[in-house]
Design a protein around this motif. Structure first.
Motif, mmCIF file in Angstrom:
data_model
loop_
_atom_site.group_PDB
_atom_site.id
_atom_site.type_symbol
_atom_site.label_atom_id
_atom_site.label_comp_id
_atom_site.label_asym_id
_atom_site.label_seq_id
_atom_site.Cartn_x
_atom_site.Cartn_y
_atom_site.Cartn_z
ATOM 1 N N MET A 1 0.833 -1.187 0.000
ATOM 2 C CA MET A 1 0.000 0.000 0.000
ATOM 3 C C MET A 1 0.881 1.255 0.000
ATOM 4 S SD MET A 1 -2.907 1.044 2.736
ATOM 5 C CE MET A 1 -2.639 2.626 3.463
ATOM 6 N N LYS A 2 0.541 2.209 -0.848
ATOM 7 C CA LYS A 2 1.283 3.461 -0.902
ATOM 8 C C LYS A 2 0.875 4.364 0.247
ATOM 9 C CE LYS A 2 2.022 3.533 -5.849
ATOM 10 N NZ LYS A 2 1.759 4.224 -7.112
ATOM 11 N N THR A 3 1.829 5.152 0.719
ATOM 12 C CA THR A 3 1.550 6.157 1.743
ATOM 13 C C THR A 3 1.886 7.528 1.165
ATOM 14 O OG1 THR A 3 3.763 6.015 2.731
ATOM 15 C CG2 THR A 3 2.038 4.550 3.623
ATOM 16 N N TYR A 4 1.297 8.552 1.784
ATOM 17 C CA TYR A 4 1.420 9.906 1.254
ATOM 18 C C TYR A 4 1.779 10.886 2.363
ATOM 19 C CZ TYR A 4 -0.822 7.759 -2.716
ATOM 20 O OH TYR A 4 -1.095 6.923 -3.769
ATOM 21 N N ASP A 5 2.408 11.988 1.948
ATOM 22 C CA ASP A 5 2.801 13.053 2.861
ATOM 23 C C ASP A 5 2.312 14.381 2.283
ATOM 24 O OD1 ASP A 5 3.981 14.404 4.968
ATOM 25 O OD2 ASP A 5 6.044 13.995 4.357
ATOM 26 N N VAL A 6 2.247 15.403 3.126
ATOM 27 C CA VAL A 6 1.816 16.738 2.717
ATOM 28 C C VAL A 6 3.036 17.656 2.710
ATOM 29 C CG1 VAL A 6 0.382 18.726 3.342
ATOM 30 C CG2 VAL A 6 -0.516 16.404 3.611
ATOM 31 N N TYR A 7 3.239 18.339 1.572
ATOM 32 C CA TYR A 7 4.354 19.266 1.391
ATOM 33 C C TYR A 7 3.855 20.675 1.173
ATOM 34 C CZ TYR A 7 7.922 15.649 0.894
ATOM 35 O OH TYR A 7 8.804 14.620 1.132
ATOM 36 N N PHE A 8 4.571 21.636 1.737
ATOM 37 C CA PHE A 8 4.299 23.054 1.561
ATOM 38 C C PHE A 8 5.470 23.658 0.809
ATOM 39 C CE2 PHE A 8 1.905 21.784 5.225
ATOM 40 C CZ PHE A 8 0.742 22.533 5.169
ATOM 41 N N SER B 1 0.431 8.518 5.504
ATOM 42 C CA SER B 1 -1.017 8.343 5.564
ATOM 43 C C SER B 1 -1.581 7.975 4.202
ATOM 44 C CB SER B 1 -1.671 9.652 6.023
ATOM 45 O OG SER B 1 -1.214 10.015 7.303
ATOM 46 N N SER B 2 -2.883 7.706 4.187
ATOM 47 C CA SER B 2 -3.563 7.455 2.920
ATOM 48 C C SER B 2 -3.751 8.787 2.190
ATOM 49 C CB SER B 2 -4.922 6.809 3.162
ATOM 50 O OG SER B 2 -5.818 7.741 3.742
ATOM 51 N N TYR B 3 -3.973 8.695 0.879
ATOM 52 C CA TYR B 3 -4.263 9.880 0.078
ATOM 53 C C TYR B 3 -5.486 10.606 0.653
ATOM 54 C CZ TYR B 3 -5.868 12.711 -3.827
ATOM 55 O OH TYR B 3 -6.310 13.759 -4.591
ATOM 56 N N GLU B 4 -6.519 9.853 0.975
ATOM 57 C CA GLU B 4 -7.762 10.439 1.481
ATOM 58 C C GLU B 4 -7.539 11.179 2.799
ATOM 59 O OE1 GLU B 4 -7.471 7.231 0.471
ATOM 60 O OE2 GLU B 4 -8.619 7.343 -1.394
#
Length: 66
Positions: free
Chosen positions: A1-8, A21-24
């Protein structure tokens, strides 16, 4: 399962939250917090906030920080 991060990002700097985390979950977090002073949103007003896959580094979502 792919995981995701938030970038600024803006023209001067970049930061990420360190999420796995998940995309959602990332999208819900952005939608709940964009336009507030929570976390990096205050520092990156006018820049972008994006969701990036931790495994492939692909940028899968992006919007302006309000």
């Amino acid at each position: 399962m792919k995981t995701y991060d938030v970038y600024f990002d803006d023209e001067m700097s970049s930061n990420n939250m360190g999420f796995k985390s998940s995309y959602e979950d990332c999208l819900n977090w952005i939608q709940s917090n964009n336009g507030t002073n929570h976390s990096y949103f205050e520092d990156y007003k006018g820049g972008t906030v994006a969701i990036i896959c931790n495994e492939t580094e692909e940028r899968v979502y992006e919007e302006k920080v309000r």
